[in-house]
Design an enzyme around this catalytic site. Structure first.
Site, PDB file in Angstrom:
ATOM      1  N   ARG A 254       7.638   6.372  20.417  1.00 10.21           N
ATOM      2  CA  ARG A 254       8.918   7.078  20.575  1.00 10.21           C
ATOM      3  C   ARG A 254       8.942   8.385  19.789  1.00 10.21           C
ATOM      4  O   ARG A 254       9.596   9.345  20.207  1.00 10.21           O
ATOM      5  CB  ARG A 254      10.071   6.174  20.127  1.00 10.21           C
ATOM      6  CG  ARG A 254      10.394   5.114  21.162  1.00 10.21           C
ATOM      7  CD  ARG A 254      11.525   4.233  20.705  1.00 10.21           C
ATOM      8  NE  ARG A 254      12.077   3.493  21.819  1.00 10.21           N
ATOM      9  CZ  ARG A 254      12.945   2.505  21.698  1.00 10.21           C
ATOM     10  NH1 ARG A 254      13.365   2.143  20.494  1.00 10.21           N
ATOM     11  NH2 ARG A 254      13.403   1.884  22.757  1.00 10.21           N
TER      12      ARG A 254
ATOM     13  N   LYS B 178      16.191 -13.380  29.763  1.00 12.40           N
ATOM     14  CA  LYS B 178      17.635 -13.313  30.027  1.00 12.40           C
ATOM     15  C   LYS B 178      17.946 -12.774  31.408  1.00 12.40           C
ATOM     16  O   LYS B 178      17.935 -11.572  31.636  1.00 12.40           O
ATOM     17  CB  LYS B 178      18.311 -12.459  28.947  1.00 12.40           C
ATOM     18  CG  LYS B 178      18.403 -13.175  27.622  1.00 12.40           C
ATOM     19  CD  LYS B 178      18.762 -12.241  26.498  1.00 12.40           C
ATOM     20  CE  LYS B 178      17.550 -11.827  25.717  1.00 12.40           C
ATOM     21  NZ  LYS B 178      17.389 -10.475  25.351  1.00 12.40           N
TER      22      LYS B 178
ATOM     23  N   GLY C 196      10.525  -2.860  26.284  1.00  9.83           N
ATOM     24  CA  GLY C 196       9.640  -3.050  25.153  1.00  9.83           C
ATOM     25  C   GLY C 196       8.495  -4.025  25.366  1.00  9.83           C
ATOM     26  O   GLY C 196       7.343  -3.703  25.078  1.00  9.83           O
TER      27      GLY C 196
ATOM     28  N   GLY D  60      17.045  -1.213  27.112  1.00 11.84           N
ATOM     29  CA  GLY D  60      18.362  -1.375  27.738  1.00 11.84           C
ATOM     30  C   GLY D  60      18.755  -0.161  28.573  1.00 11.84           C
ATOM     31  O   GLY D  60      19.353  -0.305  29.644  1.00 11.84           O
TER      32      GLY D  60
HETATM   33  P1  AMP Z   1      13.823 -10.356  27.778  1.00  7.49           P
HETATM   34  O1  AMP Z   1      14.331  -9.777  26.499  1.00  7.49           O
HETATM   35  O2  AMP Z   1      14.884 -10.970  28.634  1.00  7.49           O
HETATM   36  O3  AMP Z   1      12.927  -9.387  28.554  1.00  7.49           O
HETATM   37  O4  AMP Z   1      12.893 -11.584  27.380  1.00  7.49           O
HETATM   38  C1  AMP Z   1      11.676 -11.454  26.717  1.00  7.49           C
HETATM   39  C2  AMP Z   1      11.289 -12.788  26.182  1.00  7.49           C
HETATM   40  O5  AMP Z   1      11.223 -13.713  27.244  1.00  7.49           O
HETATM   41  C3  AMP Z   1       9.949 -12.844  25.507  1.00  7.49           C
HETATM   42  O6  AMP Z   1      10.155 -12.958  24.126  1.00  7.49           O
HETATM   43  C4  AMP Z   1       9.291 -14.094  26.094  1.00  7.49           C
HETATM   44  O7  AMP Z   1       8.748 -14.948  25.106  1.00  7.49           O
HETATM   45  C5  AMP Z   1      10.437 -14.784  26.794  1.00  7.49           C
HETATM   46  N1  AMP Z   1      10.003 -15.613  27.926  1.00  7.49           N
HETATM   47  C6  AMP Z   1       9.220 -15.250  28.941  1.00  7.49           C
HETATM   48  N2  AMP Z   1       8.982 -16.276  29.769  1.00  7.49           N
HETATM   49  C7  AMP Z   1       9.632 -17.339  29.266  1.00  7.49           C
HETATM   50  C8  AMP Z   1       9.779 -18.707  29.664  1.00  7.49           C
HETATM   51  N3  AMP Z   1       9.172 -19.168  30.771  1.00  7.49           N
HETATM   52  N4  AMP Z   1      10.531 -19.506  28.890  1.00  7.49           N
HETATM   53  C9  AMP Z   1      11.111 -19.043  27.774  1.00  7.49           C
HETATM   54  N5  AMP Z   1      11.040 -17.773  27.350  1.00  7.49           N
HETATM   55  C10 AMP Z   1      10.307 -16.917  28.083  1.00  7.49           C
END
Ligand code: AMP
Length: 402
Positions: free
Chosen positions: A43, A204, A354, A377
């Site tokens: 960045r 999420k 990220g 975001g």
């Molecule tokens: P996000 O911030 O929504 O992009 O989520 C990123 C996070 O999703 C990472 O820290 C991953 O460890 C988690 N993640 C990815 N796949 C899975 C899964 N199948 N179950 C639980 N967590 C997950």
């Protein structure tokens, strides 16, 4: 709604004569730090074109940024001081630092600043007025300068004092990084570059449902992985044991499957484990064979193969979010395989967010990627079609008739 390319209607840095002007530049120096300083300086490097342009044009440059979440208090671990030293090395010139972003000390240092010199202000979030977008704080910050330039694309989805408030008190323009991000991300919606293959993962689903809808409308294929794919698998009737599922989103997932089913690719097989840890027991199974007490933590080999085929056919790829819990090596193969496949592809690849950018960097593949966005975001918000307050607040470009 801010349409892609509306950025063209905003004043650009080049619209201003900045010689001998004090220019307040909002940069996004919200970077990871470790004991030896800056752990990832992407960045900071991304802000260099704007800073260099201001140096060449003999502006007095005042940089400000937030770092982390100090909640309006002074937190020494979240000081920008190490970043001043890092920036100084990158530019090979002195970068001053002042331990407050407003007040008498900052005012004095700004008065002393000569054309072509750089001063970095301390973390804006050490003041509660930053996140509250308090007009008194914004006015104090703005009083340091003659002109405001917003180059912090990564913070453009936040209506804070240093991104929005200051524009009430100063003429304002978009910086070069801001322009670059908006123009590249906006180009995703240009129908000339097709097939568009979008890949979404991460945990999420609620954060990405808007983006998912947009991609289902404009992309040729949407590949889902990570925890968010589980919600769709449940909507299809699969039982997934202890897997992460957002039960509030199952209904909307079902609707998307009905409406856009043929575009939506879901995992066929998965790496499952009995806990989220490096010591867990692990198996690879079809998505209709997940036993009670086990959870999906990565996409399986058949899914990797199907997704690779889709990626091979793309002209344009957009990727956000890991395919599994990639922080643990045993569950990182899906994410790494997608990263390698994207890097090898002839397609123009845009990586937002990220974790996906981190995966690309960990594998040393960044030079094979067209664009790694500096936003998380903000990238999601902009691609979903939402207005970015930090862009909307900038001065409009006068039309040719004005
Ligand atoms: P996000 O911030 O929504 O992009 O989520 C990123 C996070 O999703 C990472 O820290 C991953 O460890 C988690 N993640 C990815 N796949 C899975 C899964 N199948 N179950 C639980 N967590 C997950």
């Amino acid at each position: 709604m801010l349409q892609p390319a509306t950025y063209l209607n905003k004043r650009h840095l080049i619209d201003f004569d900045v010689v001998n002007q004090r220019v307040l530049v909002r940069v996004d120096f919200n970077v990871p730090l470790n004991n030896s300083g800056v752990a990832d300086d992407s960045r900071i490097r991304a802000a260099l074109p704007t800073i260099r342009m201001l140096i060449e044009n003999q502006a007095a440059i005042i940089l400000c940024s937030h770092l982390g979440r100090p909640n309006g208090k002074r937190v020494s671990e979240l000081s920008l001081k190490p970043i001043a030293a890092h920036l100084s090395k990158l530019l090979n010139r002195a970068v001053g630092f002042v331990s407050d972003c407003v007040g008498p000390q900052a005012e004095r240092r700004v008065q002393e600043l000569q054309p072509g010199e750089i001063l970095l202000l301390e973390n804006t979030r050490f003041h509660i007025g930053e996140k509250e977008n308090h007009p008194d704080f914004a006015k104090q910050l703005a009083s340091l300068a003659d002109l405001f330039v917003n180059d912090a694309f990564g913070a453009a989805h936040r209506a804070h004092a240093s991104t929005v408030g200051v524009t009430k008190f100063l003429p304002s323009a978009a910086g070069l990084l801001m322009e670059k991000e908006l123009s590249i991300l906006g180009s995703v919606f240009d129908p000339k570059e097709r097939p568009l293959v979008a890949i979404l993962g991460g945990a999420k689903i609620a954060d990405k449902i808007g983006l998912m809808k947009k991609f289902l409308q404009v992309a040729d294929a949407l590949l889902l992985g990570g925890g968010m794919a589980n919600t769709f698998l449940v909507a299809q009737g699969h039982s997934l044991g202890d897997s992460l599922v957002d039960f509030n989103s199952v209904e909307v997932a079902g609707r998307y499957l009905d409406e856009y089913g043929e575009k939506l690719l879901l995992p066929r097989d998965a790496v499952i484990a009995d806990s989220i840890s490096a010591e867990a027991q692990i198996q690879t199974v079809s998505v209709d064979e997940v036993p009670e007490g086990w959870r999906i933590l990565d996409i399986g080999p058949q899914t990797r193969q199907a997704y690779s085929k889709s990626i091979e056919e793309a002209s344009l790829i957009v990727w956000n979010g890991p395919m599994g819990v990639f922080e643990i090596a045993a569950f990182s193969e899906g994410t790494n395989a997608i990263a390698r496949e994207i890097a090898q592809s002839e397609a123009r690849a845009i990586i937002g967010g990220g974790d996906s950018a981190a995966a690309i960097k960990q594998l040393g593949l960044q030079s094979q990627i067209y664009h790694l966005s500096t936003g998380g975001g903000a990238t999601l918000a902009y691609l979903s079609g939402a207005e970015l307050p930090g862009v909307a607040a900038l001065d409009d470009r006068p039309s040719e008739h004005d």
